[in-house]
Motif scaffolding. Structure first.
Motif, short mmCIF file in Angstrom:
data_model
loop_
_atom_site.label_atom_id
_atom_site.label_comp_id
_atom_site.label_asym_id
_atom_site.label_seq_id
_atom_site.Cartn_x
_atom_site.Cartn_y
_atom_site.Cartn_z
N SER A 181 0.83 -1.24 0.01
CA SER A 181 -0.02 0.11 0.05
C SER A 181 0.77 1.35 -0.06
O SER A 181 0.65 2.17 -0.63
CB SER A 181 -0.85 0.05 1.22
N ARG A 182 1.93 1.16 0.79
CA ARG A 182 2.88 2.54 0.92
C ARG A 182 3.61 2.63 -0.58
O ARG A 182 3.51 3.97 -0.88
CB ARG A 182 4.03 2.07 2.00
N LEU A 183 3.87 1.53 -1.18
CA LEU A 183 4.73 1.69 -2.39
C LEU A 183 3.68 2.22 -3.59
O LEU A 183 4.07 3.01 -4.52
CB LEU A 183 5.01 0.51 -2.97
N ASN A 184 2.40 2.02 -3.41
CA ASN A 184 1.29 2.61 -4.11
C ASN A 184 0.87 3.75 -4.09
O ASN A 184 -0.21 4.51 -4.45
CB ASN A 184 0.19 1.56 -4.31
N ARG A 185 1.22 4.30 -2.57
CA ARG A 185 0.51 5.40 -1.98
C ARG A 185 -0.89 5.61 -1.74
O ARG A 185 -1.59 6.45 -2.00
CB ARG A 185 1.20 6.91 -2.89
N LEU A 186 -1.35 4.42 -1.17
CA LEU A 186 -2.81 4.34 -0.94
C LEU A 186 -3.01 3.95 0.56
O LEU A 186 -2.07 3.28 1.18
CB LEU A 186 -3.26 3.12 -1.77
N GLY A 187 -4.07 4.81 1.19
CA GLY A 187 -4.03 4.59 2.21
C GLY A 187 -5.70 4.08 2.61
O GLY A 187 -6.30 3.87 1.72
N THR A 188 -5.97 4.06 3.85
CA THR A 188 -7.64 3.52 4.21
C THR A 188 -8.50 4.32 3.25
O THR A 188 -9.46 3.92 2.81
CB THR A 188 -7.74 3.76 5.72
N ALA A 189 -8.35 5.55 3.43
CA ALA A 189 -9.35 6.40 2.87
C ALA A 189 -9.59 6.29 1.34
O ALA A 189 -10.37 6.34 0.69
CB ALA A 189 -9.13 7.89 2.84
N ASP A 190 -8.22 6.06 0.59
CA ASP A 190 -8.21 5.80 -0.71
C ASP A 190 -8.86 4.49 -1.17
O ASP A 190 -9.68 4.27 -2.20
CB ASP A 190 -6.65 5.72 -1.32
N TYR A 191 -8.69 3.26 -0.38
CA TYR A 191 -9.25 2.38 -0.65
C TYR A 191 -10.92 2.08 -0.28
O TYR A 191 -11.60 1.53 -1.04
CB TYR A 191 -8.83 1.15 0.31
N LEU A 192 -11.57 2.99 0.49
CA LEU A 192 -12.77 3.12 0.84
C LEU A 192 -13.46 4.04 0.03
O LEU A 192 -14.56 4.28 0.40
CB LEU A 192 -12.93 3.21 2.34
N SER A 193 -12.79 5.03 -0.52
CA SER A 193 -13.42 6.09 -1.56
C SER A 193 -14.29 5.00 -2.83
O SER A 193 -14.20 4.16 -3.02
CB SER A 193 -12.38 6.89 -2.28
N PRO A 194 -15.27 6.11 -3.29
CA PRO A 194 -16.25 5.56 -4.32
C PRO A 194 -15.35 4.89 -5.41
O PRO A 194 -15.96 3.82 -6.00
CB PRO A 194 -16.90 6.82 -4.82
#
Length: 275
Positions: free
Chosen positions: A141-154
């Motif tokens: 997730s860090r390598l992709n710069r994705l956090g909880t909010a990103d995964y849970l977004s529309p």
């Protein structure tokens, strides 16, 4: 597996979709448990990856650390996808012949795990394309710069599906090292029509199919690949499990169950999926 299928059918969990996503983002490194602030976790993961790629890789090989870092990031962006050496080589700007060395080095550093294609023939397993996962979901997730909010977004479903599959695959690979029943993990792809995310081969030649879906509402169509794979296997079929983001175990007949992802660590059998 029959004991597992029978024992888990009444199991449920209070862990929500958000809880599971937070586990994916946090990952499994012990250092992450004491770091509650996202920026602190991110800095630690950045330093960890850089240290392995630049220092440890340099000690083990003459491979360019910048190229190795580029391969790792490409694999993270294609989490749980099939590995195509020619594509990796083209993106990194190296010859295809050296990509195998990069993958082997990343695997020796426990950063990635290659999951072979399923086949009754061991020779075919070596020929078909493997899938690859970045072993720690937090690092991926860090390598992709994705956090909880990103995964849970529309629009987060485009990212969450692969992240969830990689998370489940890595957990099953870990469990294969200590499970009371030995099993190996592979994946199955016969054509665009028949594909199963993961296959667990048990002693005696029987196999369990595993699908992973980032949905809270599984339906019969999600089991199409498992059903077709079961028909191919016949008497060697031991059932199928679809891990999903819900709270209850649901039966879809024919030895097929939809099981909350949280069962991987929360089922009373100690999180042991195969028994």
């Amino acid at each position: 597996m029959s004991a597992y299928l029978a024992g888990i059918q009444t199991w449920s969990t209070a862990e929500s979709r958000t809880d599971v996503v937070e586990r994916i983002v946090r990952g499994g490194f012990p250092e992450m448990l004491s770091r509650t602030e996202a920026r602190s976790r991110g800095r630690w993961l950045d330093d960890y990856a850089a240290r392995l790629v630049r220092r440890d890789a340099a000690e083990l090989s003459r491979i360019s650390s910048s190229n190795l870092d580029a391969v790792l990031r490409l694999l993270a962006a294609n989490q749980a996808g099939e590995v195509v050496n020619a594509q990796l080589a083209r993106h990194v700007g190296v010859t295809e012949s050296v990509i195998g060395g990069y993958l082997s080095l990343l695997e020796s550093l426990y950063l990635i795990k290659r999951i072979p294609a399923w086949s009754r023939s061991l020779t075919n397993r070596r020929i078909k394309k493997p899938k690859c996962v970045v072993v720690d979901s937090g690092l991926c997730s860090r390598l992709n710069r994705l956090g909880t909010a990103d995964y849970l977004s529309p629009l987060g479903g485009n990212y969450l599906g692969p992240a969830l599959e990689g998370f489940v695959a890595a957990e099953l690979v870990r469990q294969s090292t200590w499970s009371a029943t030995e099993f190996t993990v592979s994946h199955y792809r016969e054509s665009v029509r028949v594909e199963v995310d993961l296959v667990l081969d048990l002693p005696g030649g029987r196999s369990v199919g595993v699908e992973v879906k980032a949905t809270a509402s599984p339906s019969a169509r999600h089991f199409q690949g498992l059903r077709l794979f079961g028909q191919r296997l016949g008497e060697h079929w031991a059932g199928g499990v679809l891990f999903y983001l819900g709270s209850r175990v649901l039966s879809f007949g024919e030895g097929l169950l939809a099981v909350p992802v949280a069962a991987l660590w929360g089922f009373p059998m100690g999180g042991q999926v195969v028994s």
